[in-house]
Design an enzyme around this catalytic site. Structure first.
Site, PDB file in Angstrom:
ATOM      1  N   ARG A  27       8.865 -32.874 -44.090  1.00 21.92           N
ATOM      2  CA  ARG A  27       9.089 -32.808 -42.883  1.00 21.92           C
ATOM      3  C   ARG A  27      10.014 -33.963 -42.425  1.00 21.92           C
ATOM      4  O   ARG A  27      10.632 -34.314 -41.557  1.00 21.92           O
ATOM      5  CB  ARG A  27       7.837 -32.813 -41.869  1.00 21.92           C
ATOM      6  N   ASN A 100       4.506 -37.588 -33.807  1.00 26.11           N
ATOM      7  CA  ASN A 100       5.982 -36.910 -33.963  1.00 26.11           C
ATOM      8  C   ASN A 100       6.373 -36.511 -32.599  1.00 26.11           C
ATOM      9  O   ASN A 100       5.630 -36.289 -31.849  1.00 26.11           O
ATOM     10  CB  ASN A 100       5.227 -35.661 -34.439  1.00 26.11           C
ATOM     11  N   GLU A 481      27.059 -19.807 -44.807  1.00 29.36           N
ATOM     12  CA  GLU A 481      25.681 -20.212 -45.371  1.00 29.36           C
ATOM     13  C   GLU A 481      25.832 -20.767 -46.731  1.00 29.36           C
ATOM     14  O   GLU A 481      25.206 -21.682 -47.265  1.00 29.36           O
ATOM     15  CB  GLU A 481      24.639 -19.071 -45.495  1.00 29.36           C
ATOM     16  N   HIS A 504      45.344 -19.291 -41.070  1.00 32.65           N
ATOM     17  CA  HIS A 504      45.514 -20.040 -39.751  1.00 32.65           C
ATOM     18  C   HIS A 504      45.361 -21.524 -39.815  1.00 32.65           C
ATOM     19  O   HIS A 504      45.069 -22.132 -38.833  1.00 32.65           O
ATOM     20  CB  HIS A 504      44.913 -19.419 -38.870  1.00 32.65           C
TER      21      HIS A 504
END
Ligand code: AGP
Length: 608
Positions: A27, A100, A481, A504
């Site tokens: 985390r 947090n 992804e 392009h």
């Protein structure tokens, strides 16, 4: 972002807290710290760097303690230094806080506290909480925390201990998840269930605006307004092996290899072959809206947003209802056109992503039906949506999302089929799609057998500094992804583009030093992608192609081919992305990167 763990009981707290921090390290991992009660003192240790550094620091002396709080940080206010690491304390070092979230009015509070004579020592927003509690403390810790938090604007999950209350932990939640573990005669607090599961499966999820006071003989939950709450004890269903590496060198590789199983879990009990449709319990109450709506919005961030893009292609093809895919961070701040004929699906692995949550609240406020596609059961998004579908991928620990992505796509295909059958899809077509869906888990397992081949390809490319990923149709989002996976974990600059857009602009980048990964499978846009490959080759670009098994034509043109089994167009992303996950993984490992904990990233982005 950031991880909290706290313990009160009869066992030694330090090993439990350190072990818990390791399970939460995905985390946030730029610094870590612990505060415990020991011999009538508050002992505090904190350090910049990984939890292993804290462990080393703490191994120097044995600390006898059975109560404490701990934290692993992902910096928002202030650099990752020893000083800025949590826990933070008040002026006298008697109150310790881990936090947090983000305190939005921290500048105003700093000014107020400084005027009152408090000495703030760090650059963090969290420190103001410790001083505010000190300011309001009159002998009752819970009361002081309650008053302090009522003056705070922003998001928090906090855990607090105080020298004057050696057998109490106070914790509170507003916007940053907190779970309480009830082990009978010992209690745990954590920002998710991972550190709690080895000790107990009985948990209580705190709601926003709730505080808990935890002592040796139990806990009470009250609101900021002092209303008592009856705790709802829930049982965690997953087992410890789900959050361990099980022989794999990294969680990411383990999770890539779990995909045949996670895809099976996503469809288990949900296919109705007879009627050529799907059964999704979490949408049962919403069939009327699913039939009525004239607009669908998919909102998410990062990888989940890519899944949403694939969902857009599927839903539009099967339902003929216009679909929009919006970055949640954009949706929440513009003035979206949403009404009660709109359905919004919030897609989120963690179910805690702050922007996605805010987007879903905004859509609800404007009258839309808000549904969730989440992995974490009981997460905030899962609870705040009107209904939805769990993807059942099990805990995803690797910061780079892999198995959650394929399960999100799978669930989107099930939702598309359900809605499609309500509208334009015939029973025969529905059955065909179901047959193809059923084959996907085994086909994913086939692709995983190519791991060594993909590793070899990676060894030819891992020193490159740039990559381009190109795909069309259902596989354009897969190109995005593939590029995201590579840049997240290997720090190589990579871009994803729709293959035809290359001419392009990005074509200017192509030379003999630019690897270009094409998703060039035998689908409805194959011929067009083939022409794009020729364009790259004629400029000396080096092509790696994801191809359809048995395709001789492309093999004769491209040196690096990774063949995947054939499926129907709409399900191809479920298979084409797997080689890209493996390619990114091996390249990152060869570059010596920490794939499970890439720099600057965090698994669950609970701040804006
Ligand atoms: C994926 O590899 C990422 N690290 C990230 O983009 C992630 O998908 C995003 O933050 C959304 O998270 P969520 O699915 O938990 O909402």
């Amino acid at each position: 972002m950031c991880g909290i763990v706290a313990y009160i009981g009869k066992k030694q707290a330090v090993p439990i807290l350190l072990e818990g921090l390791k399970r939460l390290e995905y985390r946030g991992y730029d610094s870590a710290g612990i505060a415990v009660h020991s011999n009538k003192k508050l002992v505090l240790q904190k350090i910049a760097g990984r939890v292993s550094k804290l462990e080393e620091l703490m191994s120097k002396e044995k600390i006898d303690s059975t109560v404490g709080i701990a934290h692993t940080r992902w910096a928002t206010h202030g650099e990752p230094t020893d000083e800025n690491a949590h826990p933070h304390t008040d002026c006298n070092g008697k109150i310790a806080v881990v936090h947090n979230g983000i305190i939005e009015n921290c500048n105003a509070l700093r000014k107020y506290l400084t005027q009152k004579g408090h000495k703030l020592r760090t650059d963090t927003d969290t420190e103001v909480i410790a001083h505010l509690i000190e300011e309001h403390y009159e002998g009752d810790l819970l009361r002081a925390v309650r008053i302090a938090l009522s003056e705070v604007q922003g998001t928090y999950g906090v855990a607090v201990i105080s020298l004057d209350h050696p057998r109490e932990i106070v914790c509170a939640r507003n916007g940053s998840p907190l779970v309480l573990g009830d082990g009978g005669n010992e209690y745990f607090v954590a920002s998710d269930a991972a550190p709690i599961v080895p000790h107990t499966r009985q948990v209580v999820y705190l709601e926003d605006g709730e505080l808990a006071s935890i002592k040796d003989d139990g806990f009470t939950i009250t609101t900021l307004e002092e209303q008592e709450i009856k705790p709802k004890i829930e049982e965690i269903s997953w087992t410890l092996d789900k959050i361990e590496k099980g022989g794999f060198p990294h969680f990411m590789l383990k999770e890539i290899f779990e995909q045949p199983d996670t895809l099976r879990n996503a469809i288990r009990g949900r296919l109705n072959q007879t009627d050529g449709t799907t059964r999704l319990d979490g949408l049962d109450r919403h069939h009327e809206e699913l039939e009525r709506v004239n607009r669908i919005i998919l909102t998410a961030c990062g990888t989940a947003w890519h899944a949403g893009l694939i969902g857009e292609y599927m839903l539009e093809a099967m339902t003929r209802v216009p679909v929009e895919v919006e970055y949640a961070s954009e949706f929440r701040y513009r003035s979206p056109v949403v009404d009660n004929n709109t359905i919004l699906f919030a897609i989120s692995q963690s179910g805690e992503t702050s922007d996605t949550l805010a987007a879903l609240r905004e859509a609800k406020r404007r009258g839309a039906t808000a549904l969730g596609i989440c992995n974490v059961v009981g997460s905030t998004i899962a609870r705040e949506t009107d209904g939805g579908v769990y993807i059942h991928a099990g805990p995803e620990i690797g910061v780079a999302s892999t198995k959650a992505f394929t399960s999100q796509i799978m669930v989107l295909s099930l939702i598309s089929l359900l809605m499609g059958r309500m509208r334009t899809i015939s029973i025969e077509k529905g059955r065909e799609i179901i047959e193809a869906i059923q084959k996907i888990p085994d086909q994913a397992a086939e692709i995983l057998k190519l791991d060594n081949k993909i590793k070899e390809i990676a060894s030819d490319f891992y020193k490159k500094r740039n990559f381009l990923f190109l795909g069309r149709g259902y596989n354009f989002p897969v190109a995005l992804e593939g590029a995201l996976k590579l840049k997240e974990i290997s720090y190589i600059h990579a871009e994803g583009y729709p293959a035809a857009e290359m001419k392009h602009g990005p074509i200017a980048l192509i030379d003999d030093n630019m690897p270009v990964v094409f998703i060039a499978i035998r689908d409805s846009v194959f011929e067009k992608v083939l022409s794009n490959i020729e364009e790259v080759k004629s400029r000396k670009g080096v092509v790696i192609a994801i191809t359809t098994e048995g395709d001789k034509e492309i093999k004769s043109k491209v040196k690096y081919c990774i063949p995947i089994p054939k499926t129907i167009d709409l399900l191809t992303p479920l298979l084409t992305v797997i080689p890209l996950q493996l390619l990114a993984y091996h390249i990152a490992v060869m570059r010596g990167c920490d794939v499970d904990k890439p720099r600057n990233l965090a698994k669950s982005v609970t701040v804006e």
